[in-house]
Write a protein that holds these residues in place. Structure first.
Motif, PDB file in Angstrom:
ATOM      1  N   ASN A 150       0.780  -1.227  -0.071  1.00 46.22           N
ATOM      2  CA  ASN A 150      -0.024  -0.208  -0.019  1.00 46.22           C
ATOM      3  C   ASN A 150       0.714   1.098  -0.003  1.00 46.22           C
ATOM      4  OD1 ASN A 150      -2.999   0.813   0.337  1.00 46.22           O
ATOM      5  ND2 ASN A 150      -2.062   1.852   1.830  1.00 46.22           N
ATOM      6  N   PHE A 275      -6.363  12.767  -3.107  1.00 44.58           N
ATOM      7  CA  PHE A 275      -6.988  13.313  -2.060  1.00 44.58           C
ATOM      8  C   PHE A 275      -6.709  14.986  -2.003  1.00 44.58           C
ATOM      9  CE2 PHE A 275      -6.194   9.168  -0.151  1.00 44.58           C
ATOM     10  CZ  PHE A 275      -7.644   8.884   0.080  1.00 44.58           C
ATOM     11  N   GLU A 306      -8.379   5.574  -4.600  1.00 38.44           N
ATOM     12  CA  GLU A 306      -8.948   6.051  -3.357  1.00 38.44           C
ATOM     13  C   GLU A 306      -9.224   7.506  -3.561  1.00 38.44           C
ATOM     14  OE1 GLU A 306      -6.704   5.340   0.332  1.00 38.44           O
ATOM     15  OE2 GLU A 306      -5.748   3.544  -0.517  1.00 38.44           O
TER      16      GLU A 306
HETATM   17  C1  GLA Z   1      -4.207   6.475   2.146  1.00 35.23           C
HETATM   18  C2  GLA Z   1      -4.319   4.985   2.624  1.00 35.23           C
HETATM   19  C3  GLA Z   1      -5.578   4.682   3.356  1.00 35.23           C
HETATM   20  C4  GLA Z   1      -6.040   5.896   4.293  1.00 35.23           C
HETATM   21  C5  GLA Z   1      -6.263   7.022   3.316  1.00 35.23           C
HETATM   22  C6  GLA Z   1      -6.826   8.154   4.372  1.00 35.23           C
HETATM   23  O1  GLA Z   1      -4.684   6.711   0.943  1.00 35.23           O
HETATM   24  O2  GLA Z   1      -3.885   4.027   1.532  1.00 35.23           O
HETATM   25  O3  GLA Z   1      -5.230   3.375   4.103  1.00 35.23           O
HETATM   26  O4  GLA Z   1      -5.155   5.830   5.245  1.00 35.23           O
HETATM   27  O5  GLA Z   1      -4.869   7.280   3.004  1.00 35.23           O
HETATM   28  O6  GLA Z   1      -6.818   9.261   3.522  1.00 35.23           O
END
Ligand code: GLA
Length: 673
Positions: A150, A275, A306
């Motif tokens: 990740n 984000f 994400e």
């Molecule tokens: C990242 C991580 C996730 C989570 C998000 C929170 O993208 O991969 O596990 O912590 O941030 O914004």
């Protein structure tokens, strides 16, 4: 490499951790996922400790149940390899897996991603874990894709353990053969940093003053390779066991530690954690640039793996996405080449540090604005399915080079205010505001597909670039570059004879001096006559190169300081094409008309004219055009569609002429070529 394009459907879903909730919640989740149209969830990302409570025990049953439940409900799994968070027993039994910081202090177990990428024990035990997971689920009907680790290197950018230091010395030995060669290449004679034995070599750890910049650059390259090895070790196992299942790993938004162009070769498709800050003042081009980078990595569509349904929990103050913004930003992702929309997280957690991160299902449950917006978005999404795999149309490319990003910012002087991405953004945003879509490309991509190539702040010129860009311009292309370009080679050694070094002939100039400007100081550009679109005077900041023209023509001069009247923007004719040099950082009020004109000279027109704050992007495929109109304003606007009949994919109505768009509304329109 597994053949994965185009993706079979527009993915929609989120990070899913039902093991964190009472068992009966999973049935409720399935009901809500069906209601929203979820077709993919990311699971098992941080669950190594739950799968292997000690070195001899494996407990997969809970994960079996999740996979079976997903399959029974027609939902796919983006299956994590669980290697991102190491169990406590691993750190206790094998402390070598813990990374060390630049002061030589070890990290301790207690959060996530706390592993030394070079620890043989970490490599050995994570490989065993990945193999077990792959063997167990290789034929499972829910398995859609693998999610490696990740956000690699996010928490531990660099490791300074003894293991890693020894490996770095081996890496340098293999690279240079002899210490003396390294001394020469890096210039270690400076401050008497010469190395005579390999075990004298240290990474850039805490020391009294600045570290040699060439060493720093190679240390960054080395660490990038170490993390690539971690990913590749997992990928090799997954490919061996499930050659048909595509593999991805989530890259980070505006992240510079890793060279993602190199990483792109490892994975089957690019995915990203995206984000952007929803604060009102953020520029809508910010996310667009990130999407353009992600699309550019493999020159193919990617997946937004994400996004935040609303607010995150890790900023100083975490602003919500206002009503409609999640949908707008997801559609912006679709416009720029994303073929999947997943969110962190499905259900808001009730423990730990991410309790107040937004979720598709917030603490209050389904009766919420956020969930209702998810349902709307998820239900509409299949109507856009035909967009999958189509290409974003771009005739203009902006060059991004990660090695350049690293060096241009860490070199002490001329100004600590130099921010590579901000300079890239200045050019990207100016074109964004003109509705000219850009691809983001590495320095070694074929330029011939483009009409205009822009390389802001290209401090480092790598072998082959000069020849490639000269050929591009000589055969009719337009090249644009800026101050502090053509300064060093790939080892951060300054080209002798003056900047822009290998680009001097192409640009027809030399830089005699440069001056960094204090943050509150401004100079100005005064346009010479005869450049269409830009006239009069514009502000400039950050930097002024003082130029000697050697064939180039001046388009604008400085309005102030001892170099008042000297050229600030130039153009040089080179073969059939033109090479522009912008010697300072101009205000957007200049960059917009300037770049518009540069594009117009090459026949590159905006996608269409729109009111301020309305973005227009085209994806195309098999003679069909998909026009995306994205109203980033918190106000309704009227807009005139380009000529022709347009089919609205969401409302399934035909549209033409003048139409209205509501606040943060989008239109996804199909037209024939
Ligand atoms: C990242 C991580 C996730 C989570 C998000 C929170 O993208 O991969 O596990 O912590 O941030 O914004």
């Amino acid at each position: 490499m597994t053949q994965v394009q185009p993706l079979p459907e527009l993915y929609f879903g989120g990070d899913y951790t039902p093991e964190h909730f009472p068992r009966e919640v999973m049935a409720e989740d399935m009901r809500l996922m069906k209601q929203a149209g979820v077709n993919l969830v990311t699971i098992n990302v941080f669950s190594w400790a739950q799968l292997q409570p000690n070195e001899d025990t494996w407990t997969f049953e809970w994960l079996d149940e999740i996979m079976d439940t997903l399959a029974a409900n027609g939902i796919g799994a983006d299956m994590g390899t669980a290697t991102a968070s190491t169990p406590a027993w691993l750190a206790k039994k094998y402390p070598e897996i813990l990374p060390v910081d630049e002061k030589g202090l070890p990290f301790h177990h207690g959060s996530r991603q706390t592993f030394n990428p070079n620890s043989p024990k970490y490599r050995q035990l994570s490989a065993l874990l990945v193999r077990k997971i792959a063997e167990r689920y290789k034929d499972h009907p829910a398995l859609r894709m693998w999610h490696v680790n990740n956000e690699l290197s996010h928490q531990v950018n660099y490791d300074y353990s003894e293991i890693t230091i020894r490996k770095f010395r081996e890496w340098c030995k293999a690279r240079f053969g002899a210490c003396e060669k390294m001394n020469q290449t890096w210039g270690l004679h400076f401050w008497g940093n010469n190395i005579y034995e390999w075990d004298e070599l240290m990474p850039p750890m805490r020391t009294a003053h600045q570290v040699n910049t060439s060493l720093l650059l190679d240390w960054k390259r080395f660490t990038n390779e170490c993390y690539m090895e971690v990913a590749k070790a997992e990928i090799d196992i997954l490919r061996e066991i499930t050659p048909e299942i595509p593999i991805t790993t989530n890259f980070l938004y505006e992240f510079k530690t890793l060279d993602y162009f190199q990483w792109a070769e490892l994975v089957d498709f690019i995915s990203v954690s995206s984000f952007p800050d929803p604060k009102v003042a953020s520029h809508p081009g910010e996310a667009a640039l990130s999407h353009d980078i992600m699309r550019g990595l493999k020159d193919r569509p990617f997946v937004l793996l994400e996004q935040a349904p609303s607010q995150v929990n890790w900023r100083l103050a975490n602003v919500n996405k206002k009503p409609g913004v999640m949908r707008l930003w997801s559609h912006q992702g679709l416009a720029h080449g994303s073929d999947g929309f997943l969110f962190f997280q499905w259900r808001a957690s009730v423990h730990g540090s991410e309790k107040f991160h937004s979720a598709m299902v917030p603490h209050v449950g389904e009766n919420s604005r956020v969930f209702r917006e998810m349902v709307q978005f998820g239900q509409e999404l299949p109507q856009c399915k035909e967009v999958i795999g189509s290409r974003v149309k771009a005739d203009v490319a902006i060059v991004l080079d990660y090695n350049n990003w690293w060096t241009v910012e860490f070199t002490p002087g001329p100004t600590a205010l130099l921010d590579y991405l901000e300079n890239l953004k200045a050019y990207h945003y100016a074109l964004f505001e003109e509705n000219v879509t850009t691809d983001i490309i590495p320095v070694d991509r074929d330029f011939s597909r483009y009409k205009v190539v822009i390389a802001p702040l290209l401090y480092m010129i790598k072998p082959g670039f000069k020849e490639a860009v000269e050929k591009f311009v000589a055969t009719g292309g337009t090249f644009v570059t800026t101050f502090f370009s053509g300064v060093v080679n790939e080892f951060d050694e300054v080209f002798s004879g003056g900047y822009p070094g290998p680009l001097s002939d192409l640009l027809g100039l030399k830089v005699e001096e440069f001056e960094a400007m204090k943050p509150y100081v401004r100079n100005s550009l005064i346009m010479n006559d005869g450049f269409p679109g830009a006239s009069g005077e514009y502000e400039s900041s950050l930097w002024c190169d003082i130029l000697q023209l050697q064939g180039a023509k001046s388009l604008a001069v400085y309005g102030d300081d001892y170099f008042k009247g000297r050229p600030a923007v130039t153009v040089n004719t080179f073969g059939e094409g033109r090479a522009y040099y912008v010697a300072t950082l101009p205000d957007p009020a200049f960059l917009r008309p300037f770049l518009k004109q540069v594009c117009a000279e090459q026949g590159v027109d905006p996608v269409c004219e729109t009111p301020t704050g309305v973005e227009a992007v085209v994806r195309e495929q098999d003679g069909r055009r998909y026009l995306f109109l994205l109203n980033h304003n918190y106000a309704a606007v009227d807009i005139t569609l380009p000529d022709g009949n347009w089919f609205d994919l969401i409302t399934e109505k035909m549209m033409m002429g003048r139409v209205s768009m509501g606040s943060v509304e989008t239109l996804i329109l199909k037209g024939d070529d």
